[in-house]
Scaffold this active site. Structure first.
Site, PDB file in Angstrom:
ATOM      1  N   GLU A 541       0.860  -1.158  -0.117  1.00 56.82           N
ATOM      2  CA  GLU A 541      -0.106  -0.016  -0.083  1.00 56.82           C
ATOM      3  C   GLU A 541       0.864   1.237   0.036  1.00 56.82           C
ATOM      4  O   GLU A 541       1.804   1.328   0.918  1.00 56.82           O
ATOM      5  CB  GLU A 541      -0.768   0.129   1.040  1.00 56.82           C
ATOM      6  CG  GLU A 541      -1.817  -0.843   1.044  1.00 56.82           C
ATOM      7  CD  GLU A 541      -2.904  -0.658   2.552  1.00 56.82           C
ATOM      8  OE1 GLU A 541      -4.119  -0.901   2.224  1.00 56.82           O
ATOM      9  OE2 GLU A 541      -2.435  -0.823   3.647  1.00 56.82           O
ATOM     10  N   ILE A 542       0.546   2.151  -0.931  1.00 63.86           N
ATOM     11  CA  ILE A 542       1.450   3.455  -0.957  1.00 63.86           C
ATOM     12  C   ILE A 542       0.509   4.654  -0.654  1.00 63.86           C
ATOM     13  O   ILE A 542      -0.808   4.752  -1.173  1.00 63.86           O
ATOM     14  CB  ILE A 542       2.048   3.880  -2.376  1.00 63.86           C
ATOM     15  CG1 ILE A 542       2.800   2.382  -2.757  1.00 63.86           C
ATOM     16  CG2 ILE A 542       2.624   5.179  -2.628  1.00 63.86           C
ATOM     17  CD1 ILE A 542       3.448   2.692  -4.226  1.00 63.86           C
TER      18      ILE A 542
END
Length: 790
Positions: A541-542
């Protein structure tokens, strides 16, 4: 005879792990990483080591690769769109090289049609041609697989039958010329690419690290359709063939040679010459293709009625155990091979009919949807040159999370600085990496050369000084979940690093905006949320905060992708996306305990739904303390009534008892070695939390848990926490183990029907409370009849 049979059974159980599709492998790995604490690892015992066998997106061709923007115009220098011009040597060897317009070679119906024309024009009537070599004009790329766009573009899947028949008859027609055919493989030969090779008389591959052979169709809910189910076992034997087809695993060069899948392994520079020489030898009789002789044990298992009967029984048992009957493709593969053995004249006809039947299943549609989603996630929208070029990555914190990040960075060619507070801490991180690499080395998944390169790429540090960090392009912080500590590290790094260095924080809970508060260069700060154990887990997840620059976003995305992760960009909110969806899920598990559902029934219900492990086992595997922390954090966040319904104190009180799950030997279950039994004290403990026994059936248990999960995913889409349903599906399949054959929460809603799902949730709202109130987006889709996917 009894001893022989017992030996055979033992061998089958120990040596053949059949029926494990890549989608299930991905799900099982994903489920173990569902609850996030950066410094703790999730148990590796349930995590398969190959990253979704490098994931379907690398194994089969992307639909985007099939789109040609310009109409091909033949010229004398380039007669064919998908092949280079045929070269015929003075000895009469025709060299045919695949060269598709896009970056990879794929097998499509258009390739098949042009191949037929090429064969007719260049080979069929030519007296000069004494042998044929098939190769590729692209370095490190033979054929990546079939073009899935062909399958998706045909609405009535039964129309695939004559198209496949036409392709298979072309293979048979090529063989009818009676000249030897040699396949020269450098790079992937997967799916239709390997099937093409199987029709040849002789196969040579290179020792290129990118060379791999396999039939990964099962990963998309399909089976090999161009003769693979019938041709493979004649070459490698039934056991090895079933293992390859039921797992979709990649076979590396030296293993391929050992099992007889290829005849030679050579250096890439020698491939074409060796292939031509082999073709000449086959043509003049000086070379004979040799098949690997069977041992007496393999003969008994594969070629006697008693042995086959026992083998098929064990294969079916393993497939059922691994798939829970949720994936039709493995069963179809078994049945197709069996049918071909009993009905040889009808074997190919039956194969293509089964292929078309599988292509029409919702399971295949869902798995292809995951594949397409992974392909989409390989690109970002921030611009081609937006990212900062990254050569060196500094990882702060050498715990299991930090060491894992350092490991995947070093393996992908980054220079790595690994820093912790003292030598002992850094040493533990180095030992973690070295142990993992030694395992790969012992299993021949890594060469000694690569081991040495990886080891030399990591520099251990215990101090923060500009002379160490001035060349760091990206900092990834993986320390304890403490806001003041993280802010202090940001300040230290801003002093030690260049002004353009990107700072990424690996946090499971703390808002990125809070970490960036007070920073001199907040635009360079971003969240990179890895899942543990990092080397195995495919999702990243960014999380940008509102002030994060496109440069930082693009840099984080490209580094994560190079590390082998599937990256999704999510909004900076409590729990981000994956954990946010897990919050209501966890609370509902507690609510079902309150309503009298036994723990083992809870676990089995969710396994039957398609989750790799049940929620109770998951809590034990991850750790009761970690699970409780996530549930408590989200209960105090911004989810409101969506976190109501269950008493999460059920886990908090277990912590006080020292029941932390598998790591402490006791949680909901007790653990002795590999044996797991229900904690003998747990039922007595739970009595104070059980308020009633509603006698719920399995379907209602599943719907109560899954609806909380799915509704939160839809709410995340409604609130722009995720960009689109594709991101949502990929995130939960690879982040939580959401049943892959259902395609993710949004494809599941499409297949179930949003209107029916909203009606069910409304009934639960009346029965159980406001926590089941469907979000507005779900209501809108139900009213309009819209679908989340086209």
């Amino acid at each position: 005879q009894k001893a022989i049979i017992q030996t055979m059974i033992t061998r089958l159980v120990a040596a053949r792990h059949l029926g494990r599709t890549a989608a299930q492998q991905a799900a099982r790995r994903a489920n173990n990483s569902a609850l996030l604490m950066p410094r703790n690892s999730h148990p590796s015992s349930l995590i398969h080591r190959s990253l979704a066998s490098t994931a379907p997106a690398e194994n089969l061709a992307s639909s985007t690769e099939s789109i040609t923007t310009k109409r091909f115009q033949p010229t004398p220098q380039r007669k064919y769109e998908y092949f280079q011009n045929v070269d015929i040597t003075t000895e009469g060897v025709a060299i045919i090289k695949f060269d598709c317009p896009k970056s990879v070679n794929t097998i499509s119906f258009a390739v098949k049609d042009e191949a037929k024309q090429l064969w007719k024009n260049e080979i069929e009537s030519s007296d000069r041609v004494k042998a044929v070599v098939f190769g590729s004009a692209k370095p490190s790329m033979f054929i990546a697989g079939a073009d899935i766009f062909d399958i998706k573009s045909i609405e009535n899947k039964q129309e695939l039958v004559p198209l496949i028949q036409d392709g298979l008859e072309f293979f048979q027609h090529m063989r009818s010329k009676g000249v030897p055919m040699v396949c020269a493989i450098d790079g992937p030969a997967l799916g239709g690419g390997l099937e093409w090779a199987l029709w040849c008389d002789y196969r040579i591959c290179t020792d290129n690290p990118k060379t791999k052979l396999g039939l990964p169709e099962v990963k998309l809910g399909l089976l090999p359709g161009f003769g693979g189910t019938q041709n493979l076992h004649k070459i490698v034997g039934l056991q090895a063939a079933m293992d390859m087809m039921l797992t979709g695993k990649d076979i590396r060069p030296h293993k391929a040679k050992k099992m007889g899948l290829v005849d030679l392994v050579v250096a890439p520079a020698s491939l074409e010459q060796v292939a031509v020489d082999s073709a000449i030898g086959l043509a003049n009789g000086s070379l004979k293709a040799k098949r690997k002789p069977k041992s007496w044990m393999n003969y008994f298992i594969e070629d006697t009625s008693m042995g086959r009967s026992m083998m098929w029984g064990k294969v079916n048992e393993m497939v059922q155990k691994q798939t829970q009957g949720n994936y039709p493709a493995p069963k179809a593969i078994i049945e197709t091979v069996q049918y071909g053995l009993s009905n040889p004249s009808e074997r190919f006809k039956h194969e293509r009919e089964e292929f078309a039947n599988l292509a029409a299943t919702p399971e295949s549609e869902a798995l292809i949807g995951i594949f397409d989603g992974m392909t989409q996630m390989k690109k970002h929208s921030f611009g081609k040159d937006a990212a900062l070029p990254v050569k060196n990555v500094a990882v702060l914190g050498a715990g299991l999370m930090g060491a894992g990040i350092a490991q995947v960075s070093a393996e992908k060619g980054f220079g790595v600085l690994l820093k912790d507070r003292d030598d002992a801490s850094v040493g533990r991180g180095l030992s973690y990496m070295q142990d993992n690499w030694k395992k790969k080395l012992s299993r021949k998944r890594m060469t000694q050369y690569q081991y040495n390169i990886n080891s030399s790429s990591v520099t251990p540090l215990t101090e923060t000084a500009p002379r160490h960090f001035k060349n760091a392009d990206l900092i990834i912080e993986a320390v304890f979940e403490d806001l003041s500590l993280k802010q202090r590290i940001v300040a230290e790094m801003e002093e030690a690093c260049r002004e353009d260095t990107i700072f990424a924080t690996n946090t499971s809970a703390i808002p990125i905006a809070d970490i960036a508060q007070g920073a001199k260069r907040p635009e360079n700060i971003i969240g990179m949320h890895y899942f543990s154990p990092v080397p195995q887990m495919p999702l990243l997840e960014i999380i940008p905060h509102e002030g994060t620059s496109d440069k930082a976003k693009a840099t984080a995305f490209e580094v994560g992708t190079k590390q082998g992760k599937t990256c999704i960009i999510v909004k900076d909110v409590p729990g981000f996306y994956v954990n946010r969806c897990l919050g209501p899920f966890l609370v509902e598990v507690a609510a079902l305990i309150r309503d009298g559902v036994p723990l083992e029934k809870l676990d089995q219900a969710m396994k039957n739904f398609g989750m790799p492990v049940g929620p109770v086992t998951l809590a034990d595997e991850v750790g009761i303390d970690v699970t409780s922390h996530v549930a408590r954090f989200l209960s105090n966040a911004d989810l409101g009534t969506r976190m109501d319904g269950g008493n999460i104190a059920v886990m908090e009180n277990m912590i006080a008892k020292g029941w932390l799950g598998k790591k402490s030997g006791k949680g909901f279950y007790s653990y002795k070695g590999k044996k797991k039994t229900l904690n003998p004290e747990i039922n007595g403990y739970l009595k104070e939390f059980v308020e009633r026994d509603l006698g719920l059936d399995e379907k209602e248990i599943q719907n109560r848990i899954v609806s909380r999960f799915v509704n939160e995913a839809a709410k995340c889409l409604e609130d722009d926490i995720i960009e689109n349903p594709v991101v949502g599906d990929i995130g939960l399949v690879f982040g939580t183990g959401f049943a892959p054959f259902r395609g993710g929460p949004f494809r599941y809603l499409d297949q179930t029907g949003a209107d029916k799902y909203v009606d069910m949730m409304n009934s639960f709202t009346e029965k159980y409370g406001a926590q089941f109130e469907p979000c507005q987006l779900l209501k809108d889709y139900a009213a309009s009849g819209k679908k989340f996917h086209n």
